[in-house]
Design a protein around this motif. Structure first.
Motif, PDB file in Angstrom:
ATOM      1  N   PHE A  22       0.646  -1.171   0.074  1.00 12.93           N
ATOM      2  CA  PHE A  22       0.143  -0.076  -0.080  1.00 12.93           C
ATOM      3  C   PHE A  22       0.707   1.225   0.132  1.00 12.93           C
ATOM      4  CE2 PHE A  22       0.670  -0.813   4.757  1.00 12.93           C
ATOM      5  CZ  PHE A  22       0.759   0.569   4.988  1.00 12.93           C
ATOM      6  N   ASP A  23       0.220   2.328  -0.445  1.00 16.05           N
ATOM      7  CA  ASP A  23       1.047   3.588  -0.627  1.00 16.05           C
ATOM      8  C   ASP A  23       0.505   4.607   0.429  1.00 16.05           C
ATOM      9  OD1 ASP A  23       2.992   3.046  -2.979  1.00 16.05           O
ATOM     10  OD2 ASP A  23       0.951   2.986  -4.015  1.00 16.05           O
ATOM     11  N   ALA A  24       1.346   5.189   1.208  1.00 13.26           N
ATOM     12  CA  ALA A  24       0.932   6.159   1.896  1.00 13.26           C
ATOM     13  C   ALA A  24       2.001   7.217   2.254  1.00 13.26           C
ATOM     14  CB  ALA A  24       0.546   5.355   3.347  1.00 13.26           C
ATOM     15  N   ALA A  25       1.157   8.158   2.815  1.00 12.41           N
ATOM     16  CA  ALA A  25       2.264   9.409   3.376  1.00 12.41           C
ATOM     17  C   ALA A  25       2.092   9.406   4.967  1.00 12.41           C
ATOM     18  CB  ALA A  25       1.677  10.708   2.881  1.00 12.41           C
ATOM     19  N   ALA A  71      -5.503  -3.845   5.009  1.00 13.35           N
ATOM     20  CA  ALA A  71      -4.805  -2.547   5.071  1.00 13.35           C
ATOM     21  C   ALA A  71      -4.540  -2.165   3.495  1.00 13.35           C
ATOM     22  CB  ALA A  71      -3.492  -2.836   5.746  1.00 13.35           C
ATOM     23  N   ALA A  72      -4.710  -3.051   2.483  1.00 10.64           N
ATOM     24  CA  ALA A  72      -4.434  -2.515   0.966  1.00 10.64           C
ATOM     25  C   ALA A  72      -5.539  -1.807   0.703  1.00 10.64           C
ATOM     26  CB  ALA A  72      -4.242  -4.047   0.223  1.00 10.64           C
ATOM     27  N   LYS A  73      -6.573  -1.851   1.336  1.00 12.12           N
ATOM     28  CA  LYS A  73      -7.809  -0.935   0.817  1.00 12.12           C
ATOM     29  C   LYS A  73      -7.811   0.479   0.970  1.00 12.12           C
ATOM     30  CE  LYS A  73     -11.003  -4.921   1.526  1.00 12.12           C
ATOM     31  NZ  LYS A  73     -12.298  -5.284   2.400  1.00 12.12           N
ATOM     32  N   SER A  74      -8.436   1.199   0.409  1.00 10.74           N
ATOM     33  CA  SER A  74      -8.414   2.760   0.588  1.00 10.74           C
ATOM     34  C   SER A  74      -9.063   3.051   1.939  1.00 10.74           C
ATOM     35  CB  SER A  74      -9.376   3.713  -0.330  1.00 10.74           C
ATOM     36  OG  SER A  74     -10.675   3.185  -0.171  1.00 10.74           O
ATOM     37  N   PRO A  75      -8.727   4.318   2.647  1.00  6.43           N
ATOM     38  CA  PRO A  75      -9.367   4.441   3.877  1.00  6.43           C
ATOM     39  C   PRO A  75     -10.866   4.596   3.866  1.00  6.43           C
ATOM     40  CG  PRO A  75      -7.316   5.827   3.397  1.00  6.43           C
ATOM     41  CD  PRO A  75      -7.675   5.205   2.182  1.00  6.43           C
ATOM     42  N   LYS A  76     -11.380   4.999   2.669  1.00  5.80           N
ATOM     43  CA  LYS A  76     -12.883   4.938   2.775  1.00  5.80           C
ATOM     44  C   LYS A  76     -13.375   3.549   2.935  1.00  5.80           C
ATOM     45  CE  LYS A  76     -13.474   8.941  -0.095  1.00  5.80           C
ATOM     46  NZ  LYS A  76     -14.073   9.502  -1.328  1.00  5.80           N
ATOM     47  N   LYS A  77     -12.435   2.314   2.584  1.00  2.00           N
ATOM     48  CA  LYS A  77     -12.886   1.271   2.960  1.00  2.00           C
ATOM     49  C   LYS A  77     -12.359   0.242   4.090  1.00  2.00           C
ATOM     50  CE  LYS A  77     -14.004   0.258  -2.127  1.00  2.00           C
ATOM     51  NZ  LYS A  77     -13.458  -0.435  -3.192  1.00  2.00           N
ATOM     52  N   GLY A  78     -11.673   1.145   4.830  1.00  5.18           N
ATOM     53  CA  GLY A  78     -11.160   0.476   6.188  1.00  5.18           C
ATOM     54  C   GLY A  78      -9.901   0.127   5.999  1.00  5.18           C
ATOM     55  N   VAL A  95      -2.822   9.430   4.754  1.00  8.52           N
ATOM     56  CA  VAL A  95      -1.967   9.985   5.616  1.00  8.52           C
ATOM     57  C   VAL A  95      -1.865   9.197   6.939  1.00  8.52           C
ATOM     58  CG1 VAL A  95      -1.247  12.187   6.725  1.00  8.52           C
ATOM     59  CG2 VAL A  95      -2.196  12.223   4.379  1.00  8.52           C
ATOM     60  N   LEU A  96      -0.977   8.392   7.206  1.00  8.41           N
ATOM     61  CA  LEU A  96      -0.733   7.916   8.126  1.00  8.41           C
ATOM     62  C   LEU A  96      -1.069   8.419   9.649  1.00  8.41           C
ATOM     63  CD1 LEU A  96       1.615   4.923   6.987  1.00  8.41           C
ATOM     64  CD2 LEU A  96      -0.900   4.822   7.003  1.00  8.41           C
ATOM     65  N   ASN A  97      -0.679   9.646   9.703  1.00  8.45           N
ATOM     66  CA  ASN A  97      -0.738  10.445  10.768  1.00  8.45           C
ATOM     67  C   ASN A  97      -2.112  10.737  11.300  1.00  8.45           C
ATOM     68  OD1 ASN A  97       1.691  11.151   9.553  1.00  8.45           O
ATOM     69  ND2 ASN A  97       2.293  11.939  11.611  1.00  8.45           N
ATOM     70  N   GLU A  98      -3.219  10.691  10.057  1.00  6.02           N
ATOM     71  CA  GLU A  98      -4.489  10.859  10.555  1.00  6.02           C
ATOM     72  C   GLU A  98      -5.214   9.561  10.693  1.00  6.02           C
ATOM     73  OE1 GLU A  98      -5.929  12.577   6.702  1.00  6.02           O
ATOM     74  OE2 GLU A  98      -4.686  14.428   7.215  1.00  6.02           O
ATOM     75  N   GLU A  99      -4.575   8.267  10.471  1.00  6.10           N
ATOM     76  CA  GLU A  99      -5.378   7.143  10.669  1.00  6.10           C
ATOM     77  C   GLU A  99      -4.677   6.186  11.925  1.00  6.10           C
ATOM     78  OE1 GLU A  99      -7.592   5.982   8.518  1.00  6.10           O
ATOM     79  OE2 GLU A  99      -7.016   7.615   7.204  1.00  6.10           O
ATOM     80  N   LEU A 100      -3.439   6.690  12.508  1.00  8.79           N
ATOM     81  CA  LEU A 100      -3.026   6.030  13.860  1.00  8.79           C
ATOM     82  C   LEU A 100      -3.031   6.882  14.916  1.00  8.79           C
ATOM     83  CD1 LEU A 100      -1.715   4.419  11.333  1.00  8.79           C
ATOM     84  CD2 LEU A 100       0.162   3.833  13.095  1.00  8.79           C
ATOM     85  N   THR A 101      -3.186   6.720  16.083  1.00  6.62           N
ATOM     86  CA  THR A 101      -3.488   7.567  17.114  1.00  6.62           C
ATOM     87  C   THR A 101      -1.931   7.870  17.671  1.00  6.62           C
ATOM     88  OG1 THR A 101      -3.748   5.850  18.638  1.00  6.62           O
ATOM     89  CG2 THR A 101      -5.565   7.030  17.786  1.00  6.62           C
ATOM     90  N   VAL A 102      -0.788   7.168  17.072  1.00  2.99           N
ATOM     91  CA  VAL A 102       0.334   7.204  17.622  1.00  2.99           C
ATOM     92  C   VAL A 102       1.339   7.823  16.489  1.00  2.99           C
ATOM     93  CG1 VAL A 102       0.273   5.298  19.296  1.00  2.99           C
ATOM     94  CG2 VAL A 102       0.780   4.778  17.117  1.00  2.99           C
ATOM     95  N   ASN A 103       2.636   8.135  16.978  1.00  6.09           N
ATOM     96  CA  ASN A 103       3.495   8.259  15.773  1.00  6.09           C
ATOM     97  C   ASN A 103       3.716   7.309  14.753  1.00  6.09           C
ATOM     98  OD1 ASN A 103       4.957  10.683  14.946  1.00  6.09           O
ATOM     99  ND2 ASN A 103       6.443  10.513  16.538  1.00  6.09           N
ATOM    100  N   PRO A 104       3.651   7.467  13.512  1.00  8.10           N
ATOM    101  CA  PRO A 104       3.344   6.509  12.706  1.00  8.10           C
ATOM    102  C   PRO A 104       5.057   6.059  12.173  1.00  8.10           C
ATOM    103  CG  PRO A 104       2.999   8.424  11.427  1.00  8.10           C
ATOM    104  CD  PRO A 104       2.976   8.635  12.897  1.00  8.10           C
ATOM    105  N   THR A 105       5.799   5.467  13.039  1.00  3.73           N
ATOM    106  CA  THR A 105       6.888   4.815  12.629  1.00  3.73           C
ATOM    107  C   THR A 105       6.627   3.554  12.266  1.00  3.73           C
ATOM    108  OG1 THR A 105       7.218   4.002  14.903  1.00  3.73           O
ATOM    109  CG2 THR A 105       8.068   5.956  14.438  1.00  3.73           C
ATOM    110  N   ALA A 106       7.610   2.918  11.581  1.00  5.68           N
ATOM    111  CA  ALA A 106       7.331   1.441  11.060  1.00  5.68           C
ATOM    112  C   ALA A 106       7.060   0.507  12.024  1.00  5.68           C
ATOM    113  CB  ALA A 106       8.774   0.933  10.261  1.00  5.68           C
ATOM    114  N   GLU A 107       7.617   0.605  13.161  1.00  9.46           N
ATOM    115  CA  GLU A 107       7.197  -0.074  14.631  1.00  9.46           C
ATOM    116  C   GLU A 107       5.946  -0.096  14.830  1.00  9.46           C
ATOM    117  OE1 GLU A 107      11.669   0.913  14.733  1.00  9.46           O
ATOM    118  OE2 GLU A 107       9.812   1.985  14.227  1.00  9.46           O
ATOM    119  N   ARG A 108       5.213   1.229  15.016  1.00 16.87           N
ATOM    120  CA  ARG A 108       3.899   1.718  15.366  1.00 16.87           C
ATOM    121  C   ARG A 108       2.771   1.056  14.121  1.00 16.87           C
ATOM    122  NH1 ARG A 108       3.177   1.671  20.530  1.00 16.87           N
ATOM    123  NH2 ARG A 108       4.174   3.487  21.438  1.00 16.87           N
TER     124      ARG A 108
END
Length: 129
Positions: free
Chosen positions: A12-15, A65-72, A78-91
């Motif tokens: 998946f591609d993400a910022a 996770a390969a689906k778009s955010p609209k499909k969950g 933008v991973l900062n908008e999807e995760l509640t933690v800092n989007p490091t590879a670990e998180r």
């Protein structure tokens, strides 16, 4: 004891940006993430798409996770908008693990591997092995 281990991969591609990071990763940038999911079980289960107990779990549930955010999913998010933690590879790996566990039957052990680049990756599991 019988054991089955499913393996699947997807991209998946993400910022994202790493808040507070002193370096270029503190700026918004993107990756093509590669994810490998291993799902191990000692029994077979039914799924949302198959009533009989003939699979560990459905590959579709492992690739959410390969689906778009609209499909969950996370593709083109933008991973900062999807995760509640800092989007490091670990998180990101931890997030995919926890979300996947909610979608599959009990008793399955997971290992999530996330490549941020071709040469940098992380593995996440909650198994004690």
């Amino acid at each position: 004891m019988p054991t089955w281990t499913l393996h699947t991969e997807f991209k998946f591609d993400a910022a994202h940006f790493i808040e507070g990071y002193d370096g270029k990763c503190g700026n918004m940038h993107g990756h093509t993430y590669k994810v490998h999911v291993s799902a191990k079980s000692h029994k077979l289960n039914p799924s949302k798409y198959l009533d009989t107990d003939d699979m560990v779990c459905d590959f579709r549930e492992l690739k959410w996770a390969a689906k778009s955010p609209k499909k969950g999913g996370l593709d083109h998010a933008v991973l900062n908008e999807e995760l509640t933690v800092n989007p490091t590879a670990e998180r990101i790996a931890e997030f995919i693990y926890k979300e996947t566990m909610q979608r599959i039957p009990d008793g399955i052990s997971l290992k999530i591997t996330v490549w941020e680049t071709e040469t940098c990756w992380v593995e996440y599991t909650e198994d004690n092995v």
